[in-house]
Design an enzyme around this catalytic site. Structure first.
Site, PDB file in Angstrom:
ATOM      1  N   ASN A 159       0.800  -1.305  -0.152  1.00  0.00           N
ATOM      2  CA  ASN A 159      -0.021   0.043  -0.043  1.00  0.00           C
ATOM      3  C   ASN A 159       0.825   1.114  -0.007  1.00  0.00           C
ATOM      4  O   ASN A 159       0.417   2.251  -0.656  1.00  0.00           O
ATOM      5  CB  ASN A 159      -0.887   0.020   1.177  1.00  0.00           C
ATOM      6  CG  ASN A 159      -0.186  -0.379   2.591  1.00  0.00           C
ATOM      7  OD1 ASN A 159       0.437  -1.726   2.592  1.00  0.00           O
ATOM      8  ND2 ASN A 159      -0.457   0.567   3.359  1.00  0.00           N
ATOM      9  N   GLN A 187      -4.735  -3.599  -2.610  1.00  0.00           N
ATOM     10  CA  GLN A 187      -4.380  -2.606  -3.388  1.00  0.00           C
ATOM     11  C   GLN A 187      -4.019  -3.157  -4.595  1.00  0.00           C
ATOM     12  O   GLN A 187      -3.963  -2.286  -5.659  1.00  0.00           O
ATOM     13  CB  GLN A 187      -2.977  -2.079  -2.706  1.00  0.00           C
ATOM     14  CG  GLN A 187      -2.928  -1.341  -1.297  1.00  0.00           C
ATOM     15  CD  GLN A 187      -3.837  -0.207  -1.291  1.00  0.00           C
ATOM     16  OE1 GLN A 187      -4.018   0.551  -2.574  1.00  0.00           O
ATOM     17  NE2 GLN A 187      -4.029   0.376  -0.275  1.00  0.00           N
ATOM     18  N   HIS A 205     -13.474  -0.063  -0.611  1.00  0.00           N
ATOM     19  CA  HIS A 205     -13.302   1.359  -0.623  1.00  0.00           C
ATOM     20  C   HIS A 205     -12.005   1.718  -1.375  1.00  0.00           C
ATOM     21  O   HIS A 205     -11.805   2.741  -1.645  1.00  0.00           O
ATOM     22  CB  HIS A 205     -13.435   2.073   0.793  1.00  0.00           C
ATOM     23  CG  HIS A 205     -12.231   1.872   1.813  1.00  0.00           C
ATOM     24  ND1 HIS A 205     -11.380   2.675   1.779  1.00  0.00           N
ATOM     25  CD2 HIS A 205     -12.099   0.986   2.404  1.00  0.00           C
ATOM     26  CE1 HIS A 205     -10.486   2.364   2.752  1.00  0.00           C
ATOM     27  NE2 HIS A 205     -10.931   1.190   3.213  1.00  0.00           N
ATOM     28  N   CYS A 324       1.281   9.811  12.456  1.00  0.00           N
ATOM     29  CA  CYS A 324       1.150  10.580  13.789  1.00  0.00           C
ATOM     30  C   CYS A 324       0.313  10.325  14.773  1.00  0.00           C
ATOM     31  O   CYS A 324      -0.838  10.562  14.537  1.00  0.00           O
ATOM     32  CB  CYS A 324       1.217  12.105  13.386  1.00  0.00           C
ATOM     33  SG  CYS A 324       1.753  13.162  14.770  1.00  0.00           S
TER      34      CYS A 324
HETATM   35  N1  PMP Z   1      -4.691  -4.259   3.710  1.00  0.00           N
HETATM   36  C1  PMP Z   1      -3.974  -2.998   2.857  1.00  0.00           C
HETATM   37  C2  PMP Z   1      -2.916  -3.352   2.001  1.00  0.00           C
HETATM   38  C3  PMP Z   1      -4.543  -1.917   2.884  1.00  0.00           C
HETATM   39  O1  PMP Z   1      -3.901  -0.952   2.271  1.00  0.00           O
HETATM   40  C4  PMP Z   1      -5.724  -1.557   3.717  1.00  0.00           C
HETATM   41  C5  PMP Z   1      -6.232  -0.318   3.929  1.00  0.00           C
HETATM   42  N2  PMP Z   1      -5.427   0.828   4.322  1.00  0.00           N
HETATM   43  C6  PMP Z   1      -6.164  -2.627   4.525  1.00  0.00           C
HETATM   44  C7  PMP Z   1      -5.640  -3.870   4.508  1.00  0.00           C
HETATM   45  C8  PMP Z   1      -7.484  -2.596   5.427  1.00  0.00           C
HETATM   46  O2  PMP Z   1      -8.565  -2.343   4.607  1.00  0.00           O
HETATM   47  P1  PMP Z   1      -9.964  -1.691   5.430  1.00  0.00           P
HETATM   48  O3  PMP Z   1      -9.754  -0.323   5.311  1.00  0.00           O
HETATM   49  O4  PMP Z   1     -11.099  -2.085   4.414  1.00  0.00           O
HETATM   50  O5  PMP Z   1     -10.138  -2.274   6.594  1.00  0.00           O
END
Ligand code: PMP
Length: 382
Positions: A159, A187, A205, A324
């Site tokens: 991510n 991702q 999302h 942070c």
């Molecule tokens: N895994 C990865 C690689 C993510 O980027 C994210 C979201 N930042 C999540 C898991 C968690 O997903 P959610 O927001 O649906 O809990």
């Protein structure tokens, strides 16, 4: 406004909003036998088909959750407990957990907790190269040399860096050694073809669906004992009244994401111009295959938090590589695993593009960054 933070959350797609609104208007609990209940059930099953098509699996493999954090948690605890429960049926306990150093906190926190909770289960970290790629030689040695059933957790793409991980190689090693493979594909969805895994997780999302909805894809026959017990929804694999509007919106977003792959044009133009503005810019993972939508970079000497605030004033939205919380800045564990020093990591910024990004967004972001660099450099020269 330039919203370049799609890896944090992608703006809701219109079709997804419409699908969710229709579900809200409908009401109905999918467990009810009456017409409203049956209509809600139909929306869920349509969406299950759409998410299955995105992942290239059968609808029966899709379990809807409240997001990828929950899906990751369910996959990990469910696999380890399921394997422990399978002893009387000739199964084997999971005694080794191989987890890449750059997994999302929702994987790292759960694998650490599982290692604490299950006596005799050893946690092993898969290191990454300086480019941010999980080291398959280390995994190969670990899997071949150790004894006992293993579970490997390796995300499809990171991510922060966008770096694509060698999941196909991990799957081959898992098949060779009888290990189970769990892939956080959050991702990767809608950007690169999704891999096949024993456990695979998605979040609505990140592909333009609603927040608070995700899926766990369970390959038939894999060990799984759900920690989420209750009313038996999702075939007893994830209890709780289904989030019908979220699921309907997820399905609509998945249907579009299944037809897309990320185009590197905006990201590449952004980075080319960035190098003109700041020739000393460091771009993380640029030397290895990355998601085409992600640019993770550091402008040396400009702290990420300062940059984010300056950009925000110009309505340009990026993320930093640090988090942070309660006044303390926590450096990125991903950059730390790549061996990036703290001074550089403190300047890490991520621009991530997506379905509604435009050339104008790139220009607005670069204008703001140009002004910021000029201000900081002139202050340094004074
Ligand atoms: N895994 C990865 C690689 C993510 O980027 C994210 C979201 N930042 C999540 C898991 C968690 O997903 P959610 O927001 O649906 O809990």
């Amino acid at each position: 406004m330039a919203y370049l933070d799609h890896n944090a959350t992608a703006p809701l797609r219109d079709t997804s909003r419409l699908a969710a609104e229709r579900a809200f208007a409908l009401g109905g609990n999918a467990s009810s036998v009456h017409a409203a209940g049956r209509a809600a059930r139909a929306l869920i099953e349509d969406a299950r088909g759409q998410v299955a098509a995105l992942a290239g699996v059968t609808p029966a493999e899709v379990v809807f959750t409240s997001g990828a954090t929950e899906a990751n948690m369910l996959a990990l605890w469910g696999a380890v407990q399921g394997a422990a429960d399978s002893l009387e049926k000739g199964g084997a306990r999971i005694t080794r957990l191989f987890v890449s150093a750059i997994e999302h906190p929702s994987v790292l926190a759960n694998t650490a907790a599982i290692a604490d909770r299950f006596a005799g289960l050893r946690l092993e970290t898969i290191p990454v190269t300086s480019s941010g790629v999980a080291d398959m030689e280390a995994l190969k040695t670990g899997l071949r040399e150790g004894k006992g059933r293993a579970l490997v957790a390796l995300m499809a793409a990171n991510n922060e860096t966008g770096v694509i991980q060698p999941v196909a190689e991990a799957a081959a090693l898992a098949a060779e050694t009888g290990a189970l493979l769990m892939v956080d594909a959050v991702q990767a969805a809608g950007r690169i073809p999704l891999p096949r895994a024993d456990y695979l997780t998605l979040s609505a999302h990140k592909i333009g669906g609603p927040q608070g909805c995700g899926a766990l894809i369970l390959k038939p026959g894999v060990p799984f004992a759900s920690p989420m017990a209750g009313g038996g929804q999702e075939r007893g694999l994830r209890a709780g009244t289904e989030n019908v509007p979220g699921i309907a919106g997820f399905g609509a977003a998945a249907a579009i994401a299944a037809t897309e792959t990320a185009d590197p044009a905006l990201r590449d133009r952004f980075e080319a111009l960035l190098r003109e503005i700041a020739p000393d810019v460091a771009v993380f993972g640029a030397e290895t295959p990355r998601l085409a939508n992600t640019s993770y970079f550091a402008l040396p000497g400009i702290a990420a938090e300062t940059a984010l605030m300056a950009l925000d004033i110009d309505a340009v939205m990026l993320s930093s590589g640090s988090a942070c919380s309660s006044g303390k800045v926590k450096r990125s564990h991903v950059l730390a695993a790549m061996g990036v020093n703290d001074d550089v990591a403190a300047c890490a910024l991520r621009a991530s593009f997506g379905w509604n990004s435009t050339q104008a967004d790139v220009e607005a972001a670069l204008k703001s960054i140009t002004n910021l660099v000029a201000r900081v450099r002139s202050r340094a020269a004074a």
